[in-house]
Design a protein around this motif. Structure first.
Motif, PDB file in Angstrom:
ATOM      1  N   SER A   1       0.825  -1.225   0.000  1.00  0.00           N
ATOM      2  CA  SER A   1       0.000   0.000   0.000  1.00  0.00           C
ATOM      3  C   SER A   1       0.855   1.270   0.000  1.00  0.00           C
ATOM      4  O   SER A   1       0.388   2.334   0.411  1.00  0.00           O
ATOM      5  CB  SER A   1      -0.962  -0.019   1.188  1.00  0.00           C
ATOM      6  OG  SER A   1      -0.241   0.009   2.397  1.00  0.00           O
TER       7      SER A   1
ATOM      8  N   LEU B   1       2.118   5.576   5.991  1.00  0.00           N
ATOM      9  CA  LEU B   1       1.646   6.953   6.157  1.00  0.00           C
ATOM     10  C   LEU B   1       2.089   7.557   7.489  1.00  0.00           C
ATOM     11  O   LEU B   1       2.185   8.778   7.623  1.00  0.00           O
ATOM     12  CB  LEU B   1       0.125   7.008   6.000  1.00  0.00           C
ATOM     13  CG  LEU B   1      -0.341   6.700   4.561  1.00  0.00           C
ATOM     14  CD1 LEU B   1      -1.852   6.522   4.499  1.00  0.00           C
ATOM     15  CD2 LEU B   1       0.096   7.806   3.601  1.00  0.00           C
TER      16      LEU B   1
ATOM     17  N   GLY C   1       3.252   4.110  -3.721  1.00  0.00           N
ATOM     18  CA  GLY C   1       4.606   3.577  -3.895  1.00  0.00           C
ATOM     19  C   GLY C   1       4.593   2.094  -4.249  1.00  0.00           C
ATOM     20  O   GLY C   1       5.533   1.597  -4.887  1.00  0.00           O
TER      21      GLY C   1
HETATM   22  C1  LIG Z   1       5.939   8.304  -3.009  1.00  0.00           C
HETATM   23  C2  LIG Z   1       5.103   7.329  -2.237  1.00  0.00           C
HETATM   24  C3  LIG Z   1       3.645   7.737  -2.192  1.00  0.00           C
HETATM   25  C4  LIG Z   1       2.788   6.835  -1.308  1.00  0.00           C
HETATM   26  O1  LIG Z   1       2.954   5.643  -1.348  1.00  0.00           O
HETATM   27  S1  LIG Z   1       1.636   7.576  -0.294  1.00  0.00           S
HETATM   28  C5  LIG Z   1       0.731   6.214   0.392  1.00  0.00           C
HETATM   29  C6  LIG Z   1      -0.309   5.722  -0.561  1.00  0.00           C
HETATM   30  N1  LIG Z   1      -1.106   4.699   0.043  1.00  0.00           N
HETATM   31  C7  LIG Z   1      -2.257   4.963   0.702  1.00  0.00           C
HETATM   32  O2  LIG Z   1      -2.659   6.078   0.821  1.00  0.00           O
HETATM   33  C8  LIG Z   1      -2.960   3.751   1.259  1.00  0.00           C
HETATM   34  C9  LIG Z   1      -4.014   4.162   2.288  1.00  0.00           C
HETATM   35  N2  LIG Z   1      -4.740   2.970   2.731  1.00  0.00           N
HETATM   36  C10 LIG Z   1      -5.845   2.534   2.132  1.00  0.00           C
HETATM   37  O3  LIG Z   1      -6.295   3.073   1.152  1.00  0.00           O
HETATM   38  C11 LIG Z   1      -6.499   1.335   2.737  1.00  0.00           C
HETATM   39  O4  LIG Z   1      -5.982   1.117   4.029  1.00  0.00           O
HETATM   40  C12 LIG Z   1      -6.279   0.047   1.893  1.00  0.00           C
HETATM   41  C13 LIG Z   1      -4.810  -0.224   1.618  1.00  0.00           C
HETATM   42  C14 LIG Z   1      -7.059   0.160   0.575  1.00  0.00           C
HETATM   43  C15 LIG Z   1      -6.827  -1.175   2.675  1.00  0.00           C
HETATM   44  O5  LIG Z   1      -8.138  -0.906   3.056  1.00  0.00           O
HETATM   45  P1  LIG Z   1      -8.893  -1.952   4.019  1.00  0.00           P
HETATM   46  O6  LIG Z   1      -8.831  -3.304   3.396  1.00  0.00           O
HETATM   47  O7  LIG Z   1     -10.230  -1.375   4.316  1.00  0.00           O
HETATM   48  O8  LIG Z   1      -8.000  -2.062   5.301  1.00  0.00           O
HETATM   49  P2  LIG Z   1      -7.672  -0.898   6.373  1.00  0.00           P
HETATM   50  O9  LIG Z   1      -7.819   0.435   5.772  1.00  0.00           O
HETATM   51  O10 LIG Z   1      -8.405  -1.203   7.620  1.00  0.00           O
HETATM   52  O11 LIG Z   1      -6.105  -1.154   6.571  1.00  0.00           O
HETATM   53  C16 LIG Z   1      -5.602  -2.154   7.409  1.00  0.00           C
HETATM   54  C17 LIG Z   1      -4.569  -1.488   8.265  1.00  0.00           C
HETATM   55  O12 LIG Z   1      -3.488  -1.134   7.416  1.00  0.00           O
HETATM   56  C18 LIG Z   1      -3.165   0.240   7.642  1.00  0.00           C
HETATM   57  N3  LIG Z   1      -2.615   0.800   6.416  1.00  0.00           N
HETATM   58  C19 LIG Z   1      -2.998   0.578   5.162  1.00  0.00           C
HETATM   59  N4  LIG Z   1      -2.238   1.265   4.306  1.00  0.00           N
HETATM   60  C20 LIG Z   1      -1.329   1.930   5.058  1.00  0.00           C
HETATM   61  C21 LIG Z   1      -0.274   2.803   4.746  1.00  0.00           C
HETATM   62  N5  LIG Z   1       0.053   3.127   3.477  1.00  0.00           N
HETATM   63  N6  LIG Z   1       0.454   3.293   5.762  1.00  0.00           N
HETATM   64  C22 LIG Z   1       0.173   2.977   7.042  1.00  0.00           C
HETATM   65  N7  LIG Z   1      -0.830   2.146   7.393  1.00  0.00           N
HETATM   66  C23 LIG Z   1      -1.570   1.638   6.397  1.00  0.00           C
HETATM   67  C24 LIG Z   1      -4.490   0.860   8.024  1.00  0.00           C
HETATM   68  O13 LIG Z   1      -4.280   2.094   8.685  1.00  0.00           O
HETATM   69  C25 LIG Z   1      -5.042  -0.212   8.922  1.00  0.00           C
HETATM   70  O14 LIG Z   1      -4.415  -0.138  10.183  1.00  0.00           O
HETATM   71  P3  LIG Z   1      -5.290  -0.211  11.543  1.00  0.00           P
HETATM   72  O15 LIG Z   1      -5.924  -1.556  11.500  1.00  0.00           O
HETATM   73  O16 LIG Z   1      -6.258   0.900  11.463  1.00  0.00           O
HETATM   74  O17 LIG Z   1      -4.262  -0.054  12.623  1.00  0.00           O
END
Ligand SMILES: CCCC(=O)SCCNC(=O)CCNC(=O)[C@H](O)C(C)(C)COP(=O)(O)OP(=O)(O)OC[C@H]1O[C@@H](n2cnc3c(N)ncnc32)[C@H](O)[C@@H]1OP(=O)(O)O
Length: 321
Positions: free
Chosen positions: A125, A129, A173
């Motif tokens: 993912s 963050l 990423g």
């Molecule tokens: C140049 C680099 C640019 C980048 O990479 S910026 C980062 C881009 N990625 C994101 O914004 C991903 C944000 N996350 C999401 O959209 C969703 O969590 C995702 C991956 C679709 C999964 O959704 P769901 O299946 O509903 O699961 P969820 O949201 O409850 O996630 C499970 C646990 O994983 C964590 N998680 C997912 N992606 C993460 C991330 N990138 N950094 C830190 N923590 C992350 C999320 O916070 C959750 O943790 P917790 O269970 O609440 O403690």
């Protein structure tokens, strides 16, 4: 673009606001060629002037997860992005570990192939963050970006045929990481999505530059501008995916990995020296100006001509019907 007395290109990157203009120094294309010619497969950084030690220390302050590497007898290694509690997001320490694993693969002279996967049925993912928030100032962001650009450039240039095995989501990423492999195989339900726009960003790990080369600028613009969810069908259509696998039978990911190994095996069968030479001539053809690429090809040719595989093939009087 300004050419300095030292012959280096300075790429002027401006951003309105607090931190004004930054100059990112990158080495001139000719120097890339020199790297490739000197030690194809062990190409090092294209970015100058960044303190790798300093950024490593900074990144280590954000621990969690791991990057696991298994080198197999078959000559195919498996690299696993392992941080399932955060959907395999890259913590700072994982970025450092990725660099270490790439260094190990650069030293692996018997290797022919590499599969990059995520743990527990999803790919990656993107950046963690929590770390992103902590280093959201421009200076740290730029250092992280240069570090990851360097690592992913080295990953793509390894003398191994590499495949990203995309089960679940490859976001941000994570999507960029898929483009640092030669091929992408997707599992039904899998998705590659450059979500950067929704984060107020553009790719910074080299993902945009690589994406344009894979799918063309029109498709890249659509993918980045629309933050499109690319499923296996669309992936095949635009040339982002090289194949669609059946996927896990039991949710363990084992079946997809086996399928990916079989798929890759079609291209890695044969002596390591020849497979590695194939990758090296393709990397130079892709990245170097034609004259330099031709010189490199000649040099690589010299490493296999009259070699054991070549002599054996000649002795066997093989027919290629
Ligand atoms: C140049 C680099 C640019 C980048 O990479 S910026 C980062 C881009 N990625 C994101 O914004 C991903 C944000 N996350 C999401 O959209 C969703 O969590 C995702 C991956 C679709 C999964 O959704 P769901 O299946 O509903 O699961 P969820 O949201 O409850 O996630 C499970 C646990 O994983 C964590 N998680 C997912 N992606 C993460 C991330 N990138 N950094 C830190 N923590 C992350 C999320 O916070 C959750 O943790 P917790 O269970 O609440 O403690």
């Amino acid at each position: 673009m300004v050419l300095s007395a030292a012959g280096q290109h300075l790429l002027r990157v401006s951003r309105p606001g607090a931190w004004g203009q930054h100059l990112l120094r990158v080495s001139r294309p000719g120097a890339w060629g020199q790297h490739l010619l000197r030690g194809i497969g062990s190409v090092s950084t294209t970015a100058k002037g960044f303190q790798e030690k300093e950024i490593r220390e900074k990144l280590q302050a954000f621990p969690g997860g791991s990057i696991d590497l298994v080198k197999q007898e078959s000559g195919i290694a498996v690299l696993t992005v392992n941080n399932p509690a955060r959907m395999n997001a890259f913590s700072g320490s994982m970025m450092v570990e990725l660099e270490e694993r790439v260094s190990q693969l650069e030293e692996w002279t018997e290797g022919k192939g590499l599969i990059v996967q995520g743990a527990a049925g999803t790919f990656c993912s993107g950046s963690d963050l929590n770390a992103v928030r902590a280093i959201s100032n421009p200076q740290d962001g730029m250092k992280m970006c240069m570090f990851m650009q360097n690592v992913l450039t080295r990953l793509l240039r390894l003398p191994l045929l590499s495949v990203a095995l995309v089960e679940g989501s490859a976001l941000g990423g994570g999507a960029e990481l898929t483009t640092a492999c030669d091929f992408r195989l997707m599992v039904p339900g899998g998705m590659i999505r450059f979500v950067h726009k929704h984060m107020g960003l553009v790719p910074g790990w080299g993902g945009a530059a690589r994406l344009v080369r894979i799918v063309g600028s029109q498709n890249a613009l659509k993918m980045l501008g629309g933050a499109l969810k690319v499923d296996p069908e669309m992936g095949l259509q635009i040339g982002l995916a090289d194949g669609v696998l059946e996927g896990s039978l039991d949710g363990s990911g084992a079946n997809a990995l086996l399928e990916a190994e079989q798929w890759l095996g079609c291209y890695t069968t044969g002596p390591a020296s020849v497979i590695r030479a194939i990758k090296n001539v393709v990397v130079s053809g892709r990245e170097l100006p034609l004259e330099v690429a031709l010189r490199t090809e000649r040099d690589v040719f010299g490493t296999v001509w009259g070699g054991p595989a070549n002599l054996q093939a000649l002795a066997s009087k093989a027919k290629h019907k």
